[in-house]
Design an enzyme around this catalytic site. Structure first.
Site, PDB file in Angstrom:
ATOM      1  N   GLY A  37     -17.285 -43.455  23.039  1.00  0.00           N
ATOM      2  CA  GLY A  37     -18.383 -42.582  23.477  1.00  0.00           C
ATOM      3  C   GLY A  37     -18.065 -41.107  23.544  1.00  0.00           C
ATOM      4  O   GLY A  37     -18.975 -40.277  23.533  1.00  0.00           O
ATOM      5  N   ASP A  67     -16.717 -39.480  27.829  1.00  0.00           N
ATOM      6  CA  ASP A  67     -18.129 -39.120  27.949  1.00  0.00           C
ATOM      7  C   ASP A  67     -18.599 -39.243  29.390  1.00  0.00           C
ATOM      8  O   ASP A  67     -19.262 -38.360  29.914  1.00  0.00           O
ATOM      9  CB  ASP A  67     -18.997 -39.980  27.007  1.00  0.00           C
ATOM     10  CG  ASP A  67     -18.735 -41.482  27.131  1.00  0.00           C
ATOM     11  OD1 ASP A  67     -17.811 -41.897  27.885  1.00  0.00           O
ATOM     12  OD2 ASP A  67     -19.441 -42.267  26.464  1.00  0.00           O
ATOM     13  N   ASP A 100     -17.655 -43.992  35.064  1.00  0.00           N
ATOM     14  CA  ASP A 100     -18.569 -44.916  35.726  1.00  0.00           C
ATOM     15  C   ASP A 100     -17.765 -45.656  36.796  1.00  0.00           C
ATOM     16  O   ASP A 100     -17.574 -45.142  37.892  1.00  0.00           O
ATOM     17  CB  ASP A 100     -19.150 -45.839  34.656  1.00  0.00           C
ATOM     18  CG  ASP A 100     -20.267 -46.722  35.163  1.00  0.00           C
ATOM     19  OD1 ASP A 100     -20.738 -46.504  36.281  1.00  0.00           O
ATOM     20  OD2 ASP A 100     -20.671 -47.647  34.431  1.00  0.00           O
ATOM     21  N   LYS A 141     -20.657 -40.481  37.153  1.00  0.00           N
ATOM     22  CA  LYS A 141     -21.592 -41.394  37.831  1.00  0.00           C
ATOM     23  C   LYS A 141     -20.840 -42.033  39.000  1.00  0.00           C
ATOM     24  O   LYS A 141     -20.353 -43.163  38.897  1.00  0.00           O
ATOM     25  CB  LYS A 141     -22.044 -42.461  36.821  1.00  0.00           C
ATOM     26  CG  LYS A 141     -23.288 -43.241  37.202  1.00  0.00           C
ATOM     27  CD  LYS A 141     -23.413 -44.497  36.352  1.00  0.00           C
ATOM     28  CE  LYS A 141     -24.008 -44.262  34.990  1.00  0.00           C
ATOM     29  NZ  LYS A 141     -24.202 -45.549  34.244  1.00  0.00           N
ATOM     30  N   ASP A 159     -24.082 -44.938  24.230  1.00  0.00           N
ATOM     31  CA  ASP A 159     -24.939 -45.938  23.595  1.00  0.00           C
ATOM     32  C   ASP A 159     -25.446 -46.981  24.577  1.00  0.00           C
ATOM     33  O   ASP A 159     -24.956 -47.097  25.704  1.00  0.00           O
ATOM     34  CB  ASP A 159     -24.153 -46.669  22.501  1.00  0.00           C
ATOM     35  CG  ASP A 159     -23.166 -47.676  23.080  1.00  0.00           C
ATOM     36  OD1 ASP A 159     -22.390 -47.278  23.975  1.00  0.00           O
ATOM     37  OD2 ASP A 159     -23.187 -48.845  22.672  1.00  0.00           O
ATOM     38  N   ARG A 190     -26.287 -43.421  20.012  1.00  0.00           N
ATOM     39  CA  ARG A 190     -25.165 -42.471  20.054  1.00  0.00           C
ATOM     40  C   ARG A 190     -25.477 -41.159  19.347  1.00  0.00           C
ATOM     41  O   ARG A 190     -24.936 -40.107  19.703  1.00  0.00           O
ATOM     42  CB  ARG A 190     -23.922 -43.077  19.387  1.00  0.00           C
ATOM     43  CG  ARG A 190     -23.289 -44.222  20.155  1.00  0.00           C
ATOM     44  CD  ARG A 190     -21.861 -44.436  19.646  1.00  0.00           C
ATOM     45  NE  ARG A 190     -21.312 -45.728  19.988  1.00  0.00           N
ATOM     46  CZ  ARG A 190     -20.697 -46.023  21.131  1.00  0.00           C
ATOM     47  NH1 ARG A 190     -20.597 -45.108  22.077  1.00  0.00           N
ATOM     48  NH2 ARG A 190     -20.209 -47.225  21.355  1.00  0.00           N
TER      49      ARG A 190
HETATM   50  P1  IMP Z   1     -15.748 -47.037  33.299  1.00  0.00           P
HETATM   51  O1  IMP Z   1     -14.433 -47.551  32.850  1.00  0.00           O
HETATM   52  O2  IMP Z   1     -16.565 -48.057  34.047  1.00  0.00           O
HETATM   53  O3  IMP Z   1     -15.687 -45.700  33.995  1.00  0.00           O
HETATM   54  O4  IMP Z   1     -16.592 -46.897  32.019  1.00  0.00           O
HETATM   55  C1  IMP Z   1     -16.608 -45.800  31.268  1.00  0.00           C
HETATM   56  C2  IMP Z   1     -17.177 -46.187  29.941  1.00  0.00           C
HETATM   57  O5  IMP Z   1     -18.338 -47.024  30.061  1.00  0.00           O
HETATM   58  C3  IMP Z   1     -17.642 -44.920  29.283  1.00  0.00           C
HETATM   59  O6  IMP Z   1     -16.599 -44.413  28.495  1.00  0.00           O
HETATM   60  C4  IMP Z   1     -18.814 -45.381  28.486  1.00  0.00           C
HETATM   61  O7  IMP Z   1     -18.370 -45.811  27.235  1.00  0.00           O
HETATM   62  C5  IMP Z   1     -19.364 -46.566  29.240  1.00  0.00           C
HETATM   63  N1  IMP Z   1     -20.517 -46.193  30.086  1.00  0.00           N
HETATM   64  C6  IMP Z   1     -20.569 -46.103  31.424  1.00  0.00           C
HETATM   65  N2  IMP Z   1     -21.780 -45.719  31.849  1.00  0.00           N
HETATM   66  C7  IMP Z   1     -22.517 -45.545  30.742  1.00  0.00           C
HETATM   67  C8  IMP Z   1     -23.890 -45.146  30.508  1.00  0.00           C
HETATM   68  O8  IMP Z   1     -24.680 -44.833  31.411  1.00  0.00           O
HETATM   69  N3  IMP Z   1     -24.279 -45.108  29.211  1.00  0.00           N
HETATM   70  C9  IMP Z   1     -23.449 -45.406  28.166  1.00  0.00           C
HETATM   71  N4  IMP Z   1     -22.186 -45.773  28.341  1.00  0.00           N
HETATM   72  C10 IMP Z   1     -21.720 -45.842  29.613  1.00  0.00           C
HETATM   73 MG    MG Z   2     -16.337 -45.142  26.613  1.00  0.00          MG
END
Ligand code: IMP
Ligand code: MG
Length: 185
Positions: free
Chosen positions: A46, A105, A108, A136, A164, A170
């Site tokens: 992303g 990107d 989360d 987020k 995405d 994307r």
């Molecule tokens: P984490 O490891 O849960 O922080 O996830 C991060 C990854 O999840 C990011 O690099 C994104 O690829 C994906 N992701 C998390 N939230 C979103 C969203 O709202 N839209 C799209 N991709 C997301």
């Molecule tokens: Mg990602």
């Protein structure tokens, strides 16, 4: 007919994103230790659009980083943090003794960034900071420093500008809130 992007509503327009990236690049350019060749590491997939714009903004400020990408994934359900992370695409650039900016990107759960950060730290960079276009925090489960943040966002699924939903969206030039219920990656 190719699939069209899912229904969405614009949250951050192209000029808003571009302006914020210029600001971020100025701050990052000022913070990078001088006299060393910096490396920008994007987390796949992303971050690819953000990395492209961020490194060009850095270059306008006189910083020309080397660029590499790292692929980390969660085991299990994509939208839930299982806590297990795997590296599926390793670095090619040697980051030992160099300033490194780790770019994603969106943060989360924070798991990807946390795992990527640990992976890079093990290779002994001189300096390591993280930069995410979107933060987020509502769903954070892994504690990880987000040193540079473009925008804080609520707990909604976002698409566009590299992000995405199930592989779609994307290429949208802006960041948008997904309106239909398709929040899977
Ligand atoms: P984490 O490891 O849960 O922080 O996830 C991060 C990854 O999840 C990011 O690099 C994104 O690829 C994906 N992701 C998390 N939230 C979103 C969203 O709202 N839209 C799209 N991709 C997301
Ligand atoms: Mg990602």
């Amino acid at each position: 007919m190719p699939p069209s992007p899912p229904q969405h509503r614009i949250l951050f327009s192209e000029p808003i994103i571009a302006g914020r990236i210029e600001q971020l690049a100025r701050v990052i350019g000022g913070d990078l230790p001088s006299g060393f060749a910096p490396v920008v590491i994007g987390l796949l997939t992303g971050s690819f659009v953000f990395v492209a714009d961020l490194v060009r903004a850095l270059a306008r400020g006189g910083v020309q980083p080397q660029v590499d990408f790292l692929g980390v994934g969660h085991y299990g359900e994509a939208t839930q943090s299982s806590g297990m992370v795997t590296v599926y695409k390793n670095l090619r650039v040697d980051v030992r003794g160099r300033p490194v900016l780790l770019v994603d990107d969106i943060a989360d759960s924070g798991l990807s960034l946390h795992a990527a950060r640990a992976h890079v730290l093990a290779q002994h960079p001189l300096w390591l900071r993280t930069c995410v276009l979107l933060n987020k925090p509502a769903r954070r489960t892994a504690e990880v420093a987000t040193d540079y943040v473009g925008f804080e966002v609520p707990d909604v699924w976002l698409i566009g500008y590299g992000l995405d939903a199930g592989g779609q969206g994307r290429a949208l030039p802006y960041i948008a809130i997904l309106e239909s219920d398709q929040s899977t990656t």
